[in-house]
Design an enzyme around this catalytic site. Structure first.
Site, PDB file in Angstrom:
ATOM      1  N   ARG A   1      -5.331  11.900   1.037  1.00  0.00           N
ATOM      2  CA  ARG A   1      -5.031  10.764   0.165  1.00  0.00           C
ATOM      3  C   ARG A   1      -5.695  10.940  -1.202  1.00  0.00           C
ATOM      4  NH1 ARG A   1      -7.161   5.792   3.367  1.00  0.00           N
ATOM      5  NH2 ARG A   1      -6.008   4.628   1.781  1.00  0.00           N
TER       6      ARG A   1
ATOM      7  N   ASP B   1       0.862  -1.180   0.000  1.00  0.00           N
ATOM      8  CA  ASP B   1       0.000   0.000   0.000  1.00  0.00           C
ATOM      9  C   ASP B   1       0.902   1.235   0.000  1.00  0.00           C
ATOM     10  OD1 ASP B   1      -2.107   1.708   0.185  1.00  0.00           O
ATOM     11  OD2 ASP B   1      -2.906   0.926   2.059  1.00  0.00           O
TER      12      ASP B   1
ATOM     13  N   ARG C   1       4.477   2.904   2.923  1.00  0.00           N
ATOM     14  CA  ARG C   1       4.981   1.723   3.617  1.00  0.00           C
ATOM     15  C   ARG C   1       6.498   1.603   3.441  1.00  0.00           C
ATOM     16  NH1 ARG C   1       0.679   2.675   5.530  1.00  0.00           N
ATOM     17  NH2 ARG C   1      -1.235   1.477   5.182  1.00  0.00           N
TER      18      ARG C   1
ATOM     19  N   ASP D   1     -10.486  -4.556  -0.065  1.00  0.00           N
ATOM     20  CA  ASP D   1      -9.760  -3.879   1.000  1.00  0.00           C
ATOM     21  C   ASP D   1      -9.556  -4.917   2.115  1.00  0.00           C
ATOM     22  OD1 ASP D   1      -8.523  -1.864   2.408  1.00  0.00           O
ATOM     23  OD2 ASP D   1     -10.220  -0.479   2.328  1.00  0.00           O
TER      24      ASP D   1
ATOM     25  N   HIS E   1     -11.276   3.533  -3.572  1.00  0.00           N
ATOM     26  CA  HIS E   1     -11.931   2.350  -3.014  1.00  0.00           C
ATOM     27  C   HIS E   1     -13.313   2.299  -3.647  1.00  0.00           C
ATOM     28  CE1 HIS E   1      -9.083   3.928  -0.007  1.00  0.00           C
ATOM     29  NE2 HIS E   1      -8.884   2.669   0.360  1.00  0.00           N
TER      30      HIS E   1
ATOM     31  N   HIS F   1     -12.466   1.204   8.673  1.00  0.00           N
ATOM     32  CA  HIS F   1     -11.679   0.364   9.574  1.00  0.00           C
ATOM     33  C   HIS F   1     -12.454   0.084  10.857  1.00  0.00           C
ATOM     34  CE1 HIS F   1      -8.429   2.012   7.033  1.00  0.00           C
ATOM     35  NE2 HIS F   1      -7.786   0.904   7.341  1.00  0.00           N
TER      36      HIS F   1
END
Length: 491
Positions: free
Chosen positions: A143, A73, A81, A258, A174, A186
């Protein structure tokens, strides 16, 4: 159901999984499962030390399965990352959208792709194609390329082209759009309340552009869209995954979920049932991260898929189709020509971050004096951002002005002592999304009431400028911090 053997079913079930793992090298169970046919592996910040170590890690994965999909990601903005421990050298999507130069976005993505390919990563869960319609969005924000569908669409397409030209598969996310919500998937189930016509005019615009640009993968969102399916989250909805994405939009690439462990679906359906429902709905690959990156979870999901085929809950033809799509992406990744990283990339990232700055200030307001005091206001970061990722101005400004001092606050309580410590020094106030945090907005107002001469630096989604001197960076990456530090230091 076809009369496949247990080994055939288990192999196809393994092929559609993309589990994470703990540690800086592949554990024995992962090596074994790769040799048995596991289709992919997802890397997270917990697996990264530096580029040399990642290259060794991916080589070890390929020693077990040469065409394994190695995913990460890497949005190369606030969500990074590979650079989670040092901060991204790129300005991020919102900054690129603010510059609004698609050629630059394509070039940046190309450099990101070269970097990933050089360490053996073949699949990037990026770009974020969401339209950040809701300024209170807790998980998208910087983002996204912005809040305008056409702007997001042109930069999504440019990012995809640049990344895939470098030999790394892109993944638009997404689907069908996570920007118009104030809930983090999340933690809970967001609901996109837009009408079908509004979806067509906003959320779906960047995904159509992504498909037109040849994107190889699309990631589903764990949210409900009542205009399409009133009952099931998009990841588990055939109406969304198959009828809309495959049928109406004509996408023929890989659909990946996801993180299947995210609470928006795992709390209600559980990992095993959510995995089966996602595959039945049309997903081809299951991403597994979080705290479930272990052998027991990978085995449970494989066995649940096999059991669902045998019970008739998951048609074998659907599983075979999903495994074939995974194999097709793996073959593309293995065959795609790779381009060596460009040593000038770091300078391009910093140059882009400089171009993104938006400054409201009187003439000759910079530089500040050589002994600034910086107060950074720490928000609650969303779950997509690795907690260890550095941000802010104290460190980069101290590199240029060694007498720099400062403090990071997570509440208003220590503010009076921080303001007292700033007396006699230029004051810099650093915020991220104060419009989303009442305590931060109050602290900013209180600070400016005492120090109207303070420089306000907004490193999130900019709202109305606060203070006489205001700098918006459109993200909190290392490159953005360095760009502001240079400005303040007169460099």
């Amino acid at each position: 159901m076809d009369a496949s053997t247990g080994a055939d079913l288990a192999g196809m079930a393994d092929a559609v999984l993309q589990p994470g793992f703990m540690g800086k090298e592949p554990p024995p169970w992962l090596r074994r499962r790769l040799a048995e046919g596991l289709g992919g592996v997802a890397l997270f910040a917990r697996n990264v030390v530096d580029r040399d170590q990642v290259a060794e890690l991916t080589a070890a994965l390929r020693a077990e399965k040469p065409d394994v999909i190695v995913a990460i990601d890497e949005e190369a903005g606030d969500v990074t990352r590979v650079d989670a421990h040092i901060g991204s050298p790129w300005p991020g999507n919102l900054a690129l959208g603010a510059i609004d130069d698609p050629a630059l976005t394509r070039e940046v993505a190309g450099h990101i792709g070269r970097d990933l390919a050089s360490v053996g990563i073949t699949f990037d869960y990026a770009p974020d194609a969401d339209v950040n319609s809701d300024p209170n969005n807790p998980v998208i924000g910087s983002r996204a390329f912005g809040a305008e569908p056409d702007r997001v669409a042109r930069h999504t397409a440019a990012w995809i082209i640049g990344l895939q030209e470098a030999g790394v598969a892109a993944c638009a996310k997404h689907f069908p759009g996570h920007g118009n919500t104030s809930v983090d998937s999340h933690l809970d189930v967001p609901i996109i309340k837009a009408s079908r016509s509004d979806l067509e005019a906003t959320e779906l615009v960047p995904f159509r552009a992504a498909i037109d640009a040849g994107v190889l993968a699309v990631m589903s969102a764990h949210l409900r869209v009542p205009a399409i399916d009133a009952d099931l989250p998009a990841t588990l909805s055939r109406r969304v995954m198959t009828d809309l994405l495959r049928g109406e939009l004509g996408f023929d690439g890989l659909i990946v979920t996801d993180g299947i462990e995210m609470r928006a679906i795992s709390d209600r359906f559980g990992l095993a049932r959510a995995t089966v429902l996602a595959l039945a709905a049309g997903a081809d690959a299951i991403c597994v991260g979080g705290d479930h990156a272990d052998e027991a979870t990978a085995t449970m999901l494989r066995d649940a898929i096999v059991a669902a085929v045998r019970s008739g809950d998951l048609p074998e033809e659907r599983l075979a189709d999903a495994a074939a799509r995974v194999a097709r992406l793996a073959a593309w990744s293995a065959a795609a020509p790779k381009v060596a990283p460009d040593p000038r990339a770091a300078e391009l990232g910093l140059s882009a971050a400089r171009r993104a700055l938006r400054i409201t200030a009187p003439d000759a307001a910079f530089p500040v004096a050589p002994n600034p005091y910086v107060i950074e206001f720490q928000p609650q970061l969303n779950f997509a951002i690795a907690p260890e990722t550095p941000w802010g101005l104290i460190a980069p400004l101290a590199e240029l002005l060694p007498e720099t001092a400062g403090v990071r606050l997570s509440s208003e309580e220590p503010l009076p002592s921080a303001l007292e410590a700033s007396l006699g020094r230029p004051l810099v106030l650093v915020v991220r999304d104060p419009h989303r945090y009442p305590w931060m907005a109050d602290a900013l107002r209180a600070s400016l009431a005492v120090r109207p001469d303070a420089v306000v630096v907004e490193m999130g989604v900019p709202a109305d400028p606060r203070g006489d001197i205001h700098i918006a960076t459109f993200g909190a990456t290392a490159a953005s911090g360095r760009a502001v530090a240079e400005l303040l230091a007169g460099r």
